[in-house]
Design an enzyme around this catalytic site. Structure first.
Site, PDB file in Angstrom:
ATOM      1  N   THR A  44       0.820  -1.222   0.000  1.00 36.45           N
ATOM      2  CA  THR A  44       0.000   0.000   0.000  1.00 36.45           C
ATOM      3  C   THR A  44       0.848   1.264   0.000  1.00 36.45           C
ATOM      4  O   THR A  44       0.657   2.156  -0.836  1.00 36.45           O
ATOM      5  CB  THR A  44      -0.863   0.044   1.286  1.00 36.45           C
ATOM      6  OG1 THR A  44      -1.068  -1.267   1.776  1.00 36.45           O
ATOM      7  CG2 THR A  44      -2.174   0.741   1.030  1.00 36.45           C
ATOM      8  N   HIS A  94      -8.296  -0.449   2.921  1.00 40.77           N
ATOM      9  CA  HIS A  94      -8.153  -1.908   2.921  1.00 40.77           C
ATOM     10  C   HIS A  94      -9.526  -2.572   2.792  1.00 40.77           C
ATOM     11  O   HIS A  94      -9.677  -3.758   3.093  1.00 40.77           O
ATOM     12  CB  HIS A  94      -7.516  -2.393   4.221  1.00 40.77           C
ATOM     13  CG  HIS A  94      -6.094  -1.986   4.411  1.00 40.77           C
ATOM     14  ND1 HIS A  94      -5.150  -2.023   3.411  1.00 40.77           N
ATOM     15  CD2 HIS A  94      -5.435  -1.541   5.514  1.00 40.77           C
ATOM     16  CE1 HIS A  94      -3.979  -1.619   3.884  1.00 40.77           C
ATOM     17  NE2 HIS A  94      -4.126  -1.314   5.149  1.00 40.77           N
ATOM     18  N   ARG A 113      -0.490  -9.299  -3.197  1.00 38.87           N
ATOM     19  CA  ARG A 113       0.836  -9.832  -2.870  1.00 38.87           C
ATOM     20  C   ARG A 113       0.722 -11.303  -2.516  1.00 38.87           C
ATOM     21  O   ARG A 113      -0.291 -11.707  -1.910  1.00 38.87           O
ATOM     22  CB  ARG A 113       1.411  -9.059  -1.676  1.00 38.87           C
ATOM     23  CG  ARG A 113       2.849  -9.400  -1.362  1.00 38.87           C
ATOM     24  CD  ARG A 113       3.378  -8.587  -0.194  1.00 38.87           C
ATOM     25  NE  ARG A 113       4.826  -8.697  -0.107  1.00 38.87           N
ATOM     26  CZ  ARG A 113       5.562  -8.180   0.866  1.00 38.87           C
ATOM     27  NH1 ARG A 113       4.978  -7.498   1.841  1.00 38.87           N
ATOM     28  NH2 ARG A 113       6.862  -8.336   0.878  1.00 38.87           N
ATOM     29  N   ARG A 272       9.988  -2.230   5.841  1.00 34.91           N
ATOM     30  CA  ARG A 272      10.874  -3.223   6.446  1.00 34.91           C
ATOM     31  C   ARG A 272      11.855  -3.718   5.397  1.00 34.91           C
ATOM     32  O   ARG A 272      12.621  -2.959   4.874  1.00 34.91           O
ATOM     33  CB  ARG A 272      10.006  -4.350   7.039  1.00 34.91           C
ATOM     34  CG  ARG A 272      10.647  -5.208   8.096  1.00 34.91           C
ATOM     35  CD  ARG A 272       9.656  -6.269   8.593  1.00 34.91           C
ATOM     36  NE  ARG A 272       9.195  -7.153   7.524  1.00 34.91           N
ATOM     37  CZ  ARG A 272       9.746  -8.323   7.214  1.00 34.91           C
ATOM     38  NH1 ARG A 272      10.742  -8.768   7.937  1.00 34.91           N
ATOM     39  NH2 ARG A 272       9.282  -9.058   6.212  1.00 34.91           N
TER      40      ARG A 272
HETATM   41  P1  A3P Z   1       7.872  -6.465   4.232  1.00 37.57           P
HETATM   42  O1  A3P Z   1       7.334  -6.462   5.610  1.00 37.57           O
HETATM   43  O2  A3P Z   1       7.817  -7.812   3.586  1.00 37.57           O
HETATM   44  O3  A3P Z   1       9.223  -5.861   4.133  1.00 37.57           O
HETATM   45  P2  A3P Z   1       1.914  -1.964   3.351  1.00 37.57           P
HETATM   46  O4  A3P Z   1       2.441  -0.651   2.888  1.00 37.57           O
HETATM   47  O5  A3P Z   1       0.743  -2.449   2.573  1.00 37.57           O
HETATM   48  O6  A3P Z   1       1.741  -2.013   4.821  1.00 37.57           O
HETATM   49  O7  A3P Z   1       3.029  -3.052   2.981  1.00 37.57           O
HETATM   50  C1  A3P Z   1       4.222  -3.141   3.700  1.00 37.57           C
HETATM   51  C2  A3P Z   1       5.210  -3.974   2.938  1.00 37.57           C
HETATM   52  O8  A3P Z   1       5.667  -3.235   1.778  1.00 37.57           O
HETATM   53  C3  A3P Z   1       6.441  -4.249   3.775  1.00 37.57           C
HETATM   54  O9  A3P Z   1       6.921  -5.526   3.342  1.00 37.57           O
HETATM   55  C4  A3P Z   1       7.364  -3.127   3.346  1.00 37.57           C
HETATM   56  O10 A3P Z   1       8.719  -3.342   3.634  1.00 37.57           O
HETATM   57  C5  A3P Z   1       7.091  -3.100   1.855  1.00 37.57           C
HETATM   58  N1  A3P Z   1       7.504  -1.845   1.232  1.00 37.57           N
HETATM   59  C6  A3P Z   1       7.361  -0.581   1.701  1.00 37.57           C
HETATM   60  N2  A3P Z   1       7.920   0.295   0.871  1.00 37.57           N
HETATM   61  C7  A3P Z   1       8.451  -0.414  -0.155  1.00 37.57           C
HETATM   62  C8  A3P Z   1       9.172  -0.061  -1.350  1.00 37.57           C
HETATM   63  N3  A3P Z   1       9.486   1.194  -1.624  1.00 37.57           N
HETATM   64  N4  A3P Z   1       9.535  -1.064  -2.171  1.00 37.57           N
HETATM   65  C9  A3P Z   1       9.241  -2.342  -1.891  1.00 37.57           C
HETATM   66  N5  A3P Z   1       8.568  -2.737  -0.790  1.00 37.57           N
HETATM   67  C10 A3P Z   1       8.172  -1.789   0.061  1.00 37.57           C
END
Ligand code: A3P
Length: 312
Positions: A44, A94, A113, A272
């Site tokens: 997201t 969401h 995902r 992360r």
């Molecule tokens: P991981 O926990 O597997 O690292 P959301 O934004 O929906 O909460 O999703 C979070 C996930 O997207 C996390 O995955 C986060 O690290 C990853 N994420 C955030 N920014 C990102 C980016 N610029 N490129 C790739 N993944 C990213």
């Protein structure tokens, strides 16, 4: 088990305001609204940054606060902020298709995902945020909740199926996190084309701009917002956000933290690892098999498995 609450049959984390959730579901979309829709932890924030960069010709969010008012989280912040936000801009949600505010003229970008990486990412999210009271929880316990569809925002599979059915609607653009990782440039162009031909043209004719956007939406660049997130909820200004009134739902979260004397862990990692395949470090062979069985059973009447042909 993490601490959840149930509002009108929906599982939510304990800091969500029921008033904001209900208001979000009733929000009347404007014709120019752009929604970024996901099941939690599917990319997201990444998509929010990409869309913002495209719409603003390479101008990126300058702070965590700015994200909260220029790309508001509908059910968490409440609908009021979405009504007054500057446009063009995007709204994060969401909500599954049947609950999501819908207009045939609004646009919906759905990011899917692979469920195993989503589960691992959601596990870390749930351990990190204090309102879940799961800081000592373990992956095996979280896995059972995820596979049973009992995390906040409900069942991963039902969510995906509800939106997948609409993937060919003219106002829906579905991407996978994995295709975004695999060819980020192509994914940015796909999103730009969906937002309007002028945006795709802009990027096709300006490689410097594309490179700038690739940099500003990278994991390493976006990690800078992690620190600000901790500050925002635990010590930041309570009444204002990016120079305007604090969105109602975020005020609620802050009050919840205060009331329960909660604090963010020292290292907040909302952004992360940002990679694919981290599930291999967490899933036992049996868990992997069970999740695939559930995936197969849930998606057997669809071609959803084609989304991740190489992963299953
Ligand atoms: P991981 O926990 O597997 O690292 P959301 O934004 O929906 O909460 O999703 C979070 C996930 O997207 C996390 O995955 C986060 O690290 C990853 N994420 C955030 N920014 C990102 C980016 N610029 N490129 C790739 N993944 C990213």
């Amino acid at each position: 088990k993490p601490k959840y609450q149930v509002i009108d049959g929906l599982i939510m984390n304990a800091s969500v305001s029921s008033k904001c959730l209900r208001g979000a579901i009733q929000y009347k979309p404007r014709d120019d609204d752009i929604f970024i829709v996901t099941f939690p932890k599917c990319g997201t924030t990444w998509a929010q940054h990409i869309v913002h960069n495209i719409l603003n010709k390479g101008e990126t969010f300058r702070s965590y606060e700015e994200i909260k008012v220029r790309s508001p989280f509908l059910e968490m912040s409440g609908p009021k902020i979405a009504e007054v936000m500057p446009r063009p801009g995007s709204i994060k949600t969401h909500l599954p298709f049947n609950l999501c505010p819908y207009s045939p003229s609004a646009k919906y970008i759905y990011i899917a995902r692979n469920p195993r990486d989503c589960c691992v990412s959601y596990y870390h999210h749930t351990k990190m945020l204090p309102e879940y009271h799961f800081e000592n929880g373990n992956f095996d316990d979280f896995f059972e909740i995820f596979i049973d569809g009992e995390t906040d925002w409900g069942d991963y599979f039902d969510h995906l199926i509800s939106w997948y059915e609409h993937r060919n609607d003219p106002n829906v653009c579905l991407l996978t996190y994995e295709e975004m990782k695999n060819d980020t440039r192509a994914a940015i162009l796909k999103i730009a084309r969906f937002l309007g031909p002028q945006y795709a043209e802009m990027l096709e004719n300006d490689d410097k701009l594309m490179l700038k956007i690739l940099d500003q939406t990278s994991v390493s660049y976006m990690k800078r917002f992690n620190k600000e997130m901790k500050h925002f909820y635990t010590s930041g200004n309570k009444d204002t956000c990016h120079g305007q009134e604090m969105p109602e739902g975020l005020k609620h979260v802050r009050e919840y933290y205060e009331k329960h004397n909660l604090n963010m862990p020292f290292e907040v990692e909302f952004v992360r690892k940002g990679s694919t395949g981290d599930w291999k470090n967490y899933f036992s062979p049996d868990q992997s098999k069970r999740l695939i069985e559930k995936f197969d059973a849930k998606t057997k009447d669809t071609d959803i498995p084609k989304l991740w042909e190489n992963l299953f």
